[in-house]
Design an enzyme around this catalytic site. Sequence first.
Site, mmCIF file in Angstrom:
data_model
loop_
_atom_site.group_PDB
_atom_site.id
_atom_site.type_symbol
_atom_site.label_atom_id
_atom_site.label_comp_id
_atom_site.label_asym_id
_atom_site.label_seq_id
_atom_site.Cartn_x
_atom_site.Cartn_y
_atom_site.Cartn_z
ATOM 1 N N LEU A 107 8.059 9.526 38.620
ATOM 2 C CA LEU A 107 6.643 9.269 38.327
ATOM 3 C C LEU A 107 5.983 10.474 37.651
ATOM 4 C CD1 LEU A 107 5.695 7.448 41.643
ATOM 5 C CD2 LEU A 107 6.194 6.421 39.427
ATOM 6 N N ASP A 154 5.257 11.878 29.224
ATOM 7 C CA ASP A 154 4.640 12.061 30.540
ATOM 8 C C ASP A 154 3.289 12.768 30.435
ATOM 9 O OD1 ASP A 154 7.123 11.110 31.256
ATOM 10 O OD2 ASP A 154 7.902 13.081 31.811
HETATM 11 C C1 GLA Z 1 11.529 11.898 31.282
HETATM 12 C C2 GLA Z 1 10.973 12.828 30.207
HETATM 13 C C3 GLA Z 1 10.190 12.056 29.159
HETATM 14 C C4 GLA Z 1 10.999 10.873 28.617
HETATM 15 C C5 GLA Z 1 11.590 10.067 29.774
HETATM 16 C C6 GLA Z 1 12.509 8.969 29.288
HETATM 17 O O1 GLA Z 1 10.486 11.343 32.030
HETATM 18 O O2 GLA Z 1 10.153 13.815 30.787
HETATM 19 O O3 GLA Z 1 9.784 12.906 28.106
HETATM 20 O O4 GLA Z 1 11.997 11.298 27.728
HETATM 21 O O5 GLA Z 1 12.311 10.873 30.694
HETATM 22 O O6 GLA Z 1 11.796 8.031 28.579
#
Ligand code: GLA
Length: 338
Positions: A107, A154
Amino acid sequence: MSERCVAWAPGRVNLIGEHTDYSGGLVLPVAIQYGVTVDVSGGEDVITLRSERFGSAEPFAADGSGDPVAGWGRYAQAVAAELAALGRPPAGLSGTVASDLPSGAGLSSSAALEVAIGLALCAVAGFELEPFELALACQRAELRAVGVPCGILDQAASILGRAGHALLLDCGSLEHRLVPVPPEAALVVIDSGVEHSHETSGYTQRRRELEAGVPRRVRHVRTENERVTKFAAVLEHGDLSAAGELLLASHASLRDDYEVSTPELDLLVELALDAGAYGARLLGGGFGGSILALADAGSAQDVGRVAAGEYGRRTGREGQTLVAVPSAGAAVLAGESV
Ligand code: GLA
């Protein structure tokens, strides 16, 4: 006189568009109701932070310089260093960090921490950044702190998320728009209980394989980008069955072409379907963490309870569940002179 500041930044649930951000593809995350709160006072020479969950971080310089501190404090130190590079005056602070976001569940607890710290550092120094400047600084901080070459998914979701909406973001151009999430769509997150950390998972390796043009990796990204566009369209039409199909196709592609799933995540996807979800898929980078199941608002609690219960019986692992609500992005909640 010192300036008190309370900053809050949420975690995220990415509806679809996984492992597409670092090649400039499409993502569709929501900010969620759980996050990280930073409650600090300015007027200090250095940065001194204490986490309710992880204890005190070693104090470090206001511009983030010096040897990396141990433990969780290195995320905050890395944010301070990235902001100093953008011209933030070296104002120190002291205070606490609290979180109601499970860590290791996919998350984005680290991004929420970076964004909340970043907002507080900017506020106490009277330093202003555009939302994407802050998101990019926090993304670079993740690389600086723990060597994970993540994309911008994120951090952008945590900053630009809005209540009741998903953020359709082109990670190449940074063009974005909000897509309403219909109230009857419930986002059920079920944790596999297998903690993951992208410092040690195959995350960096997958990124290299994509950049090297490994065909299956490239195919995942191409088809996933197509699914994001379709998903945004069906969501806008409230077609949850079609949205569920796209989630299942995304999971299959992440499992077979990108190879970031685990037997536990595959099992949870099956169990969520059996429990009545429209569709489900692994959430975030994979290699553990959680799944996202799309359910009808009326049956969301049941889907989570039944799937997690059966998962527990079969694996002996505790599958924590929560229903994520598309929520507002990060904000400075209070700033006052004390
Ligand atoms: C992690 C990384 C994101 C993204 C996701 C996969 O959460 O922090 O930048 O690459 O994996 O979508």
